[in-house]
Scaffold this active site. Structure first.
Site, PDB file in Angstrom:
ATOM      1  N   TYR A  30       0.824  -1.209   0.000  1.00  0.00           N
ATOM      2  CA  TYR A  30       0.000   0.000   0.000  1.00  0.00           C
ATOM      3  C   TYR A  30       0.853   1.252   0.000  1.00  0.00           C
ATOM      4  O   TYR A  30       2.070   1.182   0.171  1.00  0.00           O
ATOM      5  CB  TYR A  30      -0.954  -0.017   1.205  1.00  0.00           C
ATOM      6  CG  TYR A  30      -0.300   0.352   2.529  1.00  0.00           C
ATOM      7  CD1 TYR A  30       0.542  -0.544   3.185  1.00  0.00           C
ATOM      8  CD2 TYR A  30      -0.507   1.599   3.119  1.00  0.00           C
ATOM      9  CE1 TYR A  30       1.151  -0.204   4.395  1.00  0.00           C
ATOM     10  CE2 TYR A  30       0.092   1.942   4.327  1.00  0.00           C
ATOM     11  CZ  TYR A  30       0.913   1.033   4.958  1.00  0.00           C
ATOM     12  OH  TYR A  30       1.520   1.368   6.146  1.00  0.00           O
ATOM     13  N   ARG A  97      -8.378 -20.396  -0.887  1.00  0.00           N
ATOM     14  CA  ARG A  97      -7.287 -20.143   0.044  1.00  0.00           C
ATOM     15  C   ARG A  97      -6.223 -21.231   0.041  1.00  0.00           C
ATOM     16  O   ARG A  97      -6.486 -22.390   0.374  1.00  0.00           O
ATOM     17  CB  ARG A  97      -7.847 -19.987   1.464  1.00  0.00           C
ATOM     18  CG  ARG A  97      -6.810 -19.537   2.467  1.00  0.00           C
ATOM     19  CD  ARG A  97      -7.388 -19.401   3.871  1.00  0.00           C
ATOM     20  NE  ARG A  97      -6.359 -18.940   4.807  1.00  0.00           N
ATOM     21  CZ  ARG A  97      -5.410 -19.725   5.305  1.00  0.00           C
ATOM     22  NH1 ARG A  97      -5.362 -21.001   4.985  1.00  0.00           N
ATOM     23  NH2 ARG A  97      -4.505 -19.226   6.136  1.00  0.00           N
ATOM     24  N   HIS A  99      -1.596 -21.077   0.565  1.00  0.00           N
ATOM     25  CA  HIS A  99      -0.525 -20.093   0.745  1.00  0.00           C
ATOM     26  C   HIS A  99       0.185 -19.708  -0.549  1.00  0.00           C
ATOM     27  O   HIS A  99       0.500 -18.551  -0.785  1.00  0.00           O
ATOM     28  CB  HIS A  99       0.499 -20.603   1.762  1.00  0.00           C
ATOM     29  CG  HIS A  99       0.014 -20.521   3.176  1.00  0.00           C
ATOM     30  ND1 HIS A  99      -1.128 -21.169   3.613  1.00  0.00           N
ATOM     31  CD2 HIS A  99       0.515 -19.877   4.249  1.00  0.00           C
ATOM     32  CE1 HIS A  99      -1.300 -20.917   4.900  1.00  0.00           C
ATOM     33  NE2 HIS A  99      -0.330 -20.136   5.311  1.00  0.00           N
ATOM     34  N   LYS A 143       6.433  -1.879   1.965  1.00  0.00           N
ATOM     35  CA  LYS A 143       5.241  -1.290   2.580  1.00  0.00           C
ATOM     36  C   LYS A 143       4.089  -2.274   2.441  1.00  0.00           C
ATOM     37  O   LYS A 143       3.192  -2.130   1.611  1.00  0.00           O
ATOM     38  CB  LYS A 143       4.922   0.080   1.952  1.00  0.00           C
ATOM     39  CG  LYS A 143       4.135   0.981   2.901  1.00  0.00           C
ATOM     40  CD  LYS A 143       4.247   2.432   2.491  1.00  0.00           C
ATOM     41  CE  LYS A 143       3.302   3.342   3.235  1.00  0.00           C
ATOM     42  NZ  LYS A 143       3.422   3.354   4.689  1.00  0.00           N
ATOM     43  N   GLU A 175      12.696   2.581  14.078  1.00  0.00           N
ATOM     44  CA  GLU A 175      11.811   3.651  13.577  1.00  0.00           C
ATOM     45  C   GLU A 175      10.578   3.727  14.466  1.00  0.00           C
ATOM     46  O   GLU A 175      10.510   3.046  15.479  1.00  0.00           O
ATOM     47  CB  GLU A 175      11.432   3.390  12.114  1.00  0.00           C
ATOM     48  CG  GLU A 175      10.671   2.095  11.890  1.00  0.00           C
ATOM     49  CD  GLU A 175      10.306   1.852  10.422  1.00  0.00           C
ATOM     50  OE1 GLU A 175      10.186   2.806   9.647  1.00  0.00           O
ATOM     51  OE2 GLU A 175      10.097   0.675  10.080  1.00  0.00           O
ATOM     52  N   LEU A 199      11.185   1.251   7.040  1.00  0.00           N
ATOM     53  CA  LEU A 199      10.611   1.749   5.790  1.00  0.00           C
ATOM     54  C   LEU A 199      11.351   3.038   5.435  1.00  0.00           C
ATOM     55  O   LEU A 199      11.495   3.919   6.289  1.00  0.00           O
ATOM     56  CB  LEU A 199       9.114   2.033   5.959  1.00  0.00           C
ATOM     57  CG  LEU A 199       8.455   2.508   4.664  1.00  0.00           C
ATOM     58  CD1 LEU A 199       8.235   1.323   3.722  1.00  0.00           C
ATOM     59  CD2 LEU A 199       7.144   3.211   4.935  1.00  0.00           C
TER      60      LEU A 199
END
Ligand code: DCS
Length: 282
Positions: A30, A97, A99, A143, A175, A199
């Site tokens: 994202y 579903r 993996h 991210k 961070e 990040l």
């Protein structure tokens, strides 16, 4: 309006499949982009980071980054957004579903806007931060939608009356739960190198450029918790928190407990960049 793949739809028309891999596995990435006065701030840098996150998790977006950039601009215009954010995510799509990567699924992109005022009072007064162990995975440079480590850290901070959690792996400060950390120690700004443990924030990069312009000494080196607790000034930086002063860590004042002069100079330069962005849209 909401962007769903290549279509702009009403919120009520936007649905997510219960077997979407973003929903089930956090299998996606994202971005959060700031918008000031209708103009996206540092949009190209966000898009470049998105492209990198996608590559790192081997996810093919539904269409190219240039087209996406145009659509994000269109979304801001359609929603007549002034000050706010664009949230955008891309998942590995819906399939039964299991993996391993599905063979026939198509990635799913969603983006929406949200109005959001600048946190002016906190920027003026500073915030309190809480130190907590960094329990996240070892690819914090991506991210990814998997934010449980950050969510738990932030909530722990909020429960202690603090606005942000500062994370450390053992002795090393990494961070914030949703921000990067800079500490002024002996007249030099320190921040963790952009490796797999943090990040590489778009705001972090912008602040590093401002520090250079202002001739402030910088070392892109990690500090220990002990060093952090002795810092003259601390800031956390992010798309939504901007350059946020930290005036106390776990109840101990940073410096004399008020926002320091170096932080104020950084904030003033950042304000100028924001004003420049906002003036471009009018
Ligand atoms: N580190 C982490 C773990 C973050 O989640 C963020 C921002 C940052 C650093 C700062 O990066 P930017 O300067 O590029 O924003 N997190 C976004 C989020 O989830 N909400 O707002 C910003």
């Amino acid at each position: 309006m909401i962007l769903v793949n290549d279509r702009f739809v009403e919120r009520t028309e936007a649905t997510v499949d219960i077997e979407d891999r973003g929903y089930q596995f956090g299998d996606g990435v994202y971005e959060v982009i700031r918008v000031y006065g209708g103009a996206p701030f540092l949009l190209d840098e966000h898009m470049a980071r998105l492209a990198r996150s996608l590559r790192e998790i081997r996810l093919e977006p539904p269409y190219g980054i240039d087209e996406l950039t145009d659509k994000i601009r269109r979304l801001i215009t359609l929603n007549a957004l002034g000050d706010g954010i664009v949230y955008l995510q891309i998942t590995r799509g819906a399939s039964p579903r299991t993996h391993g990567f599905p063979k026939n699924a198509h990635s799913v992109l969603t983006a929406y806007t949200q109005t959001l005022d600048r946190p002016l009072q906190a920027l003026q007064e500073g915030i309190r931060a809480h130190l907590t162990e960094d329990i996240r995975w070892l690819r914090c440079d991506i991210k990814s939608l998997n934010l449980l480590g950050s969510v738990l850290a932030k909530q722990e901070a909020l429960d202690k009356g603090c606005a942000e959690a500062i994370l450390h792996r053992g002795k090393t400060v990494t961070e914030g739960s949703a921000s990067n950390v800079f500490a002024l120690i002996g007249g030099v700004w320190f921040t963790h190198p952009a490796n797999h443990l943090i990040l590489d924030g778009i705001t972090r990069r912008s602040v590093l450029r401002i520090m250079q312009e202002l001739d402030m000494p910088v070392k892109v080196e990690a500090v220990t918790v002990e060093q952090l607790l002795a810092a003259e000034e601390i800031i956390v930086t992010s798309t939504t928190q901007e350059i946020m002063p930290v005036v106390a860590v776990d109840g101990r004042p940073v410096g004399d407990g008020s926002v320091g002069p170096w932080t104020r100079r950084l904030q003033a330069a950042f304000e100028a960049a924001i004003r420049e962005t906002a003036s471009r849209s009018s």
